[in-house]
Design an enzyme around this catalytic site. Sequence first.
Site, PDB file in Angstrom:
ATOM      1  N   SER A 172      -0.626  13.750   0.929  1.00 37.05           N
ATOM      2  CA  SER A 172       0.440  12.775   0.668  1.00 37.05           C
ATOM      3  C   SER A 172       1.777  13.480   0.483  1.00 37.05           C
ATOM      4  O   SER A 172       1.946  14.297  -0.429  1.00 37.05           O
ATOM      5  CB  SER A 172       0.120  11.967  -0.579  1.00 37.05           C
ATOM      6  OG  SER A 172       1.290  11.278  -0.996  1.00 37.05           O
ATOM      7  N   HIS A 208      -0.028  11.560   5.121  1.00 36.18           N
ATOM      8  CA  HIS A 208       0.037  10.276   4.407  1.00 36.18           C
ATOM      9  C   HIS A 208       1.446  10.067   3.854  1.00 36.18           C
ATOM     10  O   HIS A 208       1.997  10.924   3.165  1.00 36.18           O
ATOM     11  CB  HIS A 208      -0.989  10.300   3.269  1.00 36.18           C
ATOM     12  CG  HIS A 208      -1.158   9.019   2.514  1.00 36.18           C
ATOM     13  ND1 HIS A 208      -1.976   7.995   2.946  1.00 36.18           N
ATOM     14  CD2 HIS A 208      -0.620   8.592   1.344  1.00 36.18           C
ATOM     15  CE1 HIS A 208      -1.947   7.003   2.062  1.00 36.18           C
ATOM     16  NE2 HIS A 208      -1.117   7.336   1.078  1.00 36.18           N
ATOM     17  N   ASP A 255       3.853   7.570   1.672  1.00 35.19           N
ATOM     18  CA  ASP A 255       3.848   6.498   0.664  1.00 35.19           C
ATOM     19  C   ASP A 255       5.219   5.839   0.567  1.00 35.19           C
ATOM     20  O   ASP A 255       6.179   6.456   0.118  1.00 35.19           O
ATOM     21  CB  ASP A 255       3.483   7.085  -0.701  1.00 35.19           C
ATOM     22  CG  ASP A 255       2.017   7.479  -0.772  1.00 35.19           C
ATOM     23  OD1 ASP A 255       1.169   6.591  -0.590  1.00 35.19           O
ATOM     24  OD2 ASP A 255       1.738   8.670  -0.999  1.00 35.19           O
ATOM     25  N   MET A 268       7.431   2.973  -1.172  1.00 35.12           N
ATOM     26  CA  MET A 268       7.449   2.134  -2.392  1.00 35.12           C
ATOM     27  C   MET A 268       8.798   1.452  -2.527  1.00 35.12           C
ATOM     28  O   MET A 268       9.835   2.080  -2.302  1.00 35.12           O
ATOM     29  CB  MET A 268       7.233   3.007  -3.625  1.00 35.12           C
ATOM     30  CG  MET A 268       5.972   3.844  -3.560  1.00 35.12           C
ATOM     31  SD  MET A 268       5.821   4.828  -5.052  1.00 35.12           S
ATOM     32  CE  MET A 268       4.359   5.784  -4.660  1.00 35.12           C
ATOM     33  N   HIS A 288       1.370   4.218   4.178  1.00 35.50           N
ATOM     34  CA  HIS A 288       0.841   3.357   3.106  1.00 35.50           C
ATOM     35  C   HIS A 288       2.010   2.596   2.502  1.00 35.50           C
ATOM     36  O   HIS A 288       2.823   3.166   1.774  1.00 35.50           O
ATOM     37  CB  HIS A 288       0.151   4.263   2.074  1.00 35.50           C
ATOM     38  CG  HIS A 288      -0.352   3.568   0.858  1.00 35.50           C
ATOM     39  ND1 HIS A 288      -0.708   4.250  -0.297  1.00 35.50           N
ATOM     40  CD2 HIS A 288      -0.582   2.251   0.592  1.00 35.50           C
ATOM     41  CE1 HIS A 288      -1.127   3.385  -1.201  1.00 35.50           C
ATOM     42  NE2 HIS A 288      -1.043   2.164  -0.708  1.00 35.50           N
ATOM     43  N   MET A 304       3.632   0.215  -0.037  1.00 33.83           N
ATOM     44  CA  MET A 304       3.507  -0.424  -1.356  1.00 33.83           C
ATOM     45  C   MET A 304       4.774  -1.249  -1.543  1.00 33.83           C
ATOM     46  O   MET A 304       5.647  -0.918  -2.355  1.00 33.83           O
ATOM     47  CB  MET A 304       3.337   0.656  -2.436  1.00 33.83           C
ATOM     48  CG  MET A 304       1.939   1.285  -2.400  1.00 33.83           C
ATOM     49  SD  MET A 304       1.863   2.885  -3.242  1.00 33.83           S
ATOM     50  CE  MET A 304       2.396   3.937  -1.911  1.00 33.83           C
ATOM     51  N   MET A 309      -7.544   2.042  -3.612  1.00 33.93           N
ATOM     52  CA  MET A 309      -6.695   2.783  -4.555  1.00 33.93           C
ATOM     53  C   MET A 309      -7.529   3.183  -5.760  1.00 33.93           C
ATOM     54  O   MET A 309      -8.120   2.330  -6.437  1.00 33.93           O
ATOM     55  CB  MET A 309      -5.514   1.928  -5.016  1.00 33.93           C
ATOM     56  CG  MET A 309      -4.431   1.745  -3.968  1.00 33.93           C
ATOM     57  SD  MET A 309      -3.828   3.260  -3.209  1.00 33.93           S
ATOM     58  CE  MET A 309      -3.172   4.125  -4.636  1.00 33.93           C
ATOM     59  N   ASP A 356      -7.424   6.859  -2.272  1.00 34.04           N
ATOM     60  CA  ASP A 356      -6.099   7.412  -2.575  1.00 34.04           C
ATOM     61  C   ASP A 356      -5.843   7.381  -4.077  1.00 34.04           C
ATOM     62  O   ASP A 356      -5.832   6.314  -4.693  1.00 34.04           O
ATOM     63  CB  ASP A 356      -5.062   6.545  -1.829  1.00 34.04           C
ATOM     64  CG  ASP A 356      -3.632   7.030  -1.987  1.00 34.04           C
ATOM     65  OD1 ASP A 356      -3.407   8.084  -2.598  1.00 34.04           O
ATOM     66  OD2 ASP A 356      -2.741   6.324  -1.475  1.00 34.04           O
TER      67      ASP A 356
HETATM   68  C1  DX5 Z   1       0.161   6.596  -5.246  1.00 35.55           C
HETATM   69  C2  DX5 Z   1       0.140   7.004  -3.807  1.00 35.55           C
HETATM   70  C3  DX5 Z   1      -0.645   8.216  -3.527  1.00 35.55           C
HETATM   71  C4  DX5 Z   1      -0.206   9.447  -4.258  1.00 35.55           C
HETATM   72  C5  DX5 Z   1      -1.443  10.207  -4.586  1.00 35.55           C
HETATM   73  O1  DX5 Z   1       0.659   5.319  -5.362  1.00 35.55           O
HETATM   74  O2  DX5 Z   1      -0.363   5.971  -2.991  1.00 35.55           O
HETATM   75  O3  DX5 Z   1      -0.759   8.468  -2.136  1.00 35.55           O
HETATM   76  O4  DX5 Z   1       0.654  10.276  -3.541  1.00 35.55           O
HETATM   77  O5  DX5 Z   1      -1.120  11.262  -5.405  1.00 35.55           O
HETATM   78  P1  DX5 Z   1      -2.218  12.144  -6.130  1.00 35.55           P
HETATM   79  O6  DX5 Z   1      -3.087  12.730  -5.054  1.00 35.55           O
HETATM   80  O7  DX5 Z   1      -1.388  13.156  -6.833  1.00 35.55           O
HETATM   81  O8  DX5 Z   1      -2.972  11.233  -7.044  1.00 35.55           O
HETATM   82 ZN    ZN Z   2      -0.801   6.453  -0.830  1.00 39.13          ZN
END
Ligand code: DX5
Ligand code: ZN
Length: 217
Positions: A9, A34, A36, A38, A67, A69, A138, A176
């Site tokens: 990620s 990956h 993320d 947000m 991903h 969010m 998740m 994840d």
């Molecule tokens: C959290 C993200 C993850 C995050 C995971 O909302 O979706 O992808 O980067 O981080 P770690 O591996 O540090 O838990």
């Molecule tokens: Zn993620």
Amino acid sequence: MRDRILAPSMLSADFGHLADDTKMIDRSAAQWIHIDVMDGVFVPNISFGFPVLKAIKAASDKFCDVHLMIVEPEKYVERFAKAGADLVTFHIEATQDVEGTIELIRKSGAKVGISIKPATQPEVLDSLLDKIDLVLVMSVEPGFGGQSFMPNSVDKVKYLRKAIDERGLNVTIEIDGGVSAANAGMLYEAGCDALVAGSAVFGAPDPKAEIVKILNA
Ligand code: DX5
Ligand code: ZN
């Protein structure tokens, strides 16, 4: 044995040296990357959007696993596909129009993923599994890297593995949050195809070696 996929990620990357960190992942044994996204509404944090995705794309040939969010993902999924996402995953909790969002991603040429938060039960996916390419479980509350793995997510993986295999479907199971070399072996064995790892990879002294360690856990 199923293929083992790892998706580092980029949330845990050094944004001051994003191209370097991306190229490092590009040269690693990880198959996916990956991303993320947000929005500060669906989750209490804001990460990055299209320009950063494009910069990562420019520095990597890995399969680009996005991903989302964000609320109302249907407004943006086509733009993420156009910006380089090979897979667009949205949260089932984030939209009133799950089927429409699936359709929009399909039409844009990307693969379709649906994610469930820790409080969402996997049964909500029963009628959707034959319409999508991936489910993302998740194993932390979405929003931040570096949280502890929630063990009850393993039962969700087992439920989904059984449902997918019994129905002969070709749906990838990804997990994840809180993934590291310490739990990766158990997660692949429980039925995960793909693991996401942020802090475990980027926080390691040698991220490329850590990737190999997670894949072989
Ligand atoms: C959290 C993200 C993850 C995050 C995971 O909302 O979706 O992808 O980067 O981080 P770690 O591996 O540090 O838990
Ligand atoms: Zn993620």
